[in-house]
Scaffold this motif. Structure first.
Motif, short mmCIF file in Angstrom:
data_model
loop_
_atom_site.label_atom_id
_atom_site.label_comp_id
_atom_site.label_asym_id
_atom_site.label_seq_id
_atom_site.Cartn_x
_atom_site.Cartn_y
_atom_site.Cartn_z
N UNK A 143 63.81 27.78 -32.57
CA UNK A 143 63.66 28.79 -31.53
C UNK A 143 64.37 28.41 -30.24
N UNK A 144 64.77 27.15 -30.12
CA UNK A 144 65.43 26.69 -28.90
C UNK A 144 66.90 27.13 -28.93
N UNK A 145 67.23 28.07 -28.07
CA UNK A 145 68.57 28.65 -28.03
C UNK A 145 69.17 28.46 -26.64
N UNK A 146 70.49 28.60 -26.56
CA UNK A 146 71.11 28.57 -25.23
C UNK A 146 70.54 29.72 -24.41
N UNK A 147 70.20 29.48 -23.14
CA UNK A 147 69.57 30.53 -22.34
C UNK A 147 70.32 31.86 -22.31
N UNK A 148 71.65 31.82 -22.33
CA UNK A 148 72.38 33.09 -22.24
C UNK A 148 72.19 33.93 -23.50
N UNK A 149 71.82 33.27 -24.60
CA UNK A 149 71.60 34.01 -25.83
C UNK A 149 70.19 34.57 -25.95
N UNK B 129 71.07 18.82 -28.07
CA UNK B 129 70.66 18.32 -26.75
C UNK B 129 69.15 18.26 -26.60
N UNK B 130 68.45 19.30 -27.04
CA UNK B 130 67.01 19.35 -26.81
C UNK B 130 66.26 18.42 -27.76
#
Length: 400
Positions: free
Chosen positions: A171-177, A359-360
């Motif tokens: 569920x961890x996605x780049x914020x812009x997505x 990264x996360x």
């Protein structure tokens, strides 16, 4: 029978203030009440919190002192309503028990909205989100068994299944997505605006709840799991709030907020099984009718339009908490491997997604995976509860 809240008259504002005795409501019984009564309480608390916070934001951007005073008067009553609604929750329930109920709200409310949503793009947004909330319920259920030695089906009463959804670590996605395309306020159906406000408010309240209760735990895995899912709830708020047309004026947003409160209180009054709680819904509806009248007058005066040009002439079919097992299973079988890119959805990982994941997670197992491992080590198995059959996609996707 149709119900037009713009034509109804509620309790005058100067008669809505309640004293401490009136605010001191009896909580529901966690062991004997309908689980969906608790879901309605949690959902309506989120709606009232959103009403209060939106009013504060409006006031901070409003130069007219008379309007600010009117907002403050209504907002104080909304704050009383929020206290009454949230204080219906029983103090006997543990934080984790309430957490499971929060996720049951997220699953069954979002699934119901997805089923009823007429706009295909908005429907997809709700379908995407519900598979993530569904997996959160599964992760917390394992934590619940490990810490409190209790089974989640006793809380959700078998109305909502407890099994893996789209794995939480994905569920961890780049914020812009996480930013979706908004609906167009000039052509979107009024019900779509209500759906967007409702799910945004519900997810926002879940985000707030997790960020506040997470650090109150001593167990490291509990603190870590709330931290991880709390971050995802922030993504969900971004996901849903971006569906709302930013071109709506402050007066239009106020009108939509008050209309939505009338809609939900009326819905829950119509579907509530607990007579004492139903009385609260009915009382608050009669208060909200006056709040809506005030918002409509402000809208006509400052926006120069007729409220009927923005909201529906009568309330839609009631929002209903009910089992959505087959619907969620169908989504699991067809959409479990979706992620987002830009304002759309894809079934393949892409460079921006993979970079954020690296990264996360930093090459380590995230808390949402560790909680399953730790519960399996402690209990001899992971926890899940489904009504019949196997997980619909387990053999295809390698889901736990």
């Amino acid at each position: 029978m149709t119900f037009n809240p713009l034509q109804e008259r509620g309790i005058p504002l100067d008669r809505q203030l309640r004293n401490w005795r009136e605010l001191n409501v009896d909580p529901i019984d966690p062991d004997h009440s309908d689980p969906y009564t608790r879901c309605r309480v949690i959902a309506m608390n989120g709606i009232e919190v959103e009403a209060v916070m939106f009013s504060h934001q409006f006031a901070r951007h409003c130069p007219d002192p008379l309007v600010k005073q009117q907002l403050a008067e209504v907002r104080y009553i909304e704050a009383q309503q929020q206290k009454v609604v949230n204080w219906l929750l029983p103090g006997l329930a543990s934080v984790l028990e309430t957490t499971l109920a929060y996720e049951q709200v997220a699953v069954d409310l979002t699934a119901w909205v997805a089923r009823m949503e007429p706009d295909p793009y908005l429907k997809q947004a709700y379908q995407f989100g519900v598979l993530e909330d569904f997996d959160h319920l599964y992760r917390y259920a394992n934590l619940f068994e490990m810490i409190e030695h209790r089974r989640a089906e006793k809380i959700v009463d078998g109305l909502t299944e407890v099994m893996p959804g789209r794995p939480t670590y994905l569920h961890h996605r780049h914020p812009i997505d996480n930013v979706r395309a908004p609906y167009d306020r000039s052509v979107t159906e009024p019900i779509s605006k209500l759906h967007a406000l409702t799910i945004m408010a519900a997810e926002q309240q879940t985000m707030n709840f997790y960020m506040n209760v997470g650090p109150t735990y001593m167990e490291p895995i509990a603190r870590q799991l709330y931290q991880e899912i709390g971050l995802i709830e922030e993504e969900h708020v971004t996901h849903y709030e971006s569906l709302v047309d930013p071109g709506e004026t402050w007066w239009e947003m106020l009108l939509n907020h008050e209309y939505n409160e009338c809609y939900l209180y009326h819905s829950f009054m119509e579907t509530e099984s607990d007579p004492k709680v139903k009385a609260v819904w009915e009382l608050h509806l009669n208060m909200e009718l006056e709040h809506l009248r005030i918002a409509a007058e402000l809208f006509k005066r400052h926006d120069g339009r007729d409220p009927e040009a923005v909201v529906a002439p009568y309330l839609p079919a009631p929002v209903t908490f009910e089992p959505n097992k087959e619907y969620v299973r169908e989504l699991l079988a067809t959409q479990i491997d979706y992620t987002t890119i830009g304002t759309g959805y894809v079934q393949e990982m892409h460079e921006r997604f993979e970079k954020l994941q690296a990264s996360i997670h930093g090459g380590e197992k995230p808390p949402s995976e560790l909680v399953i491992d730790e519960n399996r080590a402690k209990s001899g198995r992971e926890y899940r509860h489904q009504t019949e059959g196997e997980h619909p996609v387990a053999s295809l996707r390698g889901i736990r």
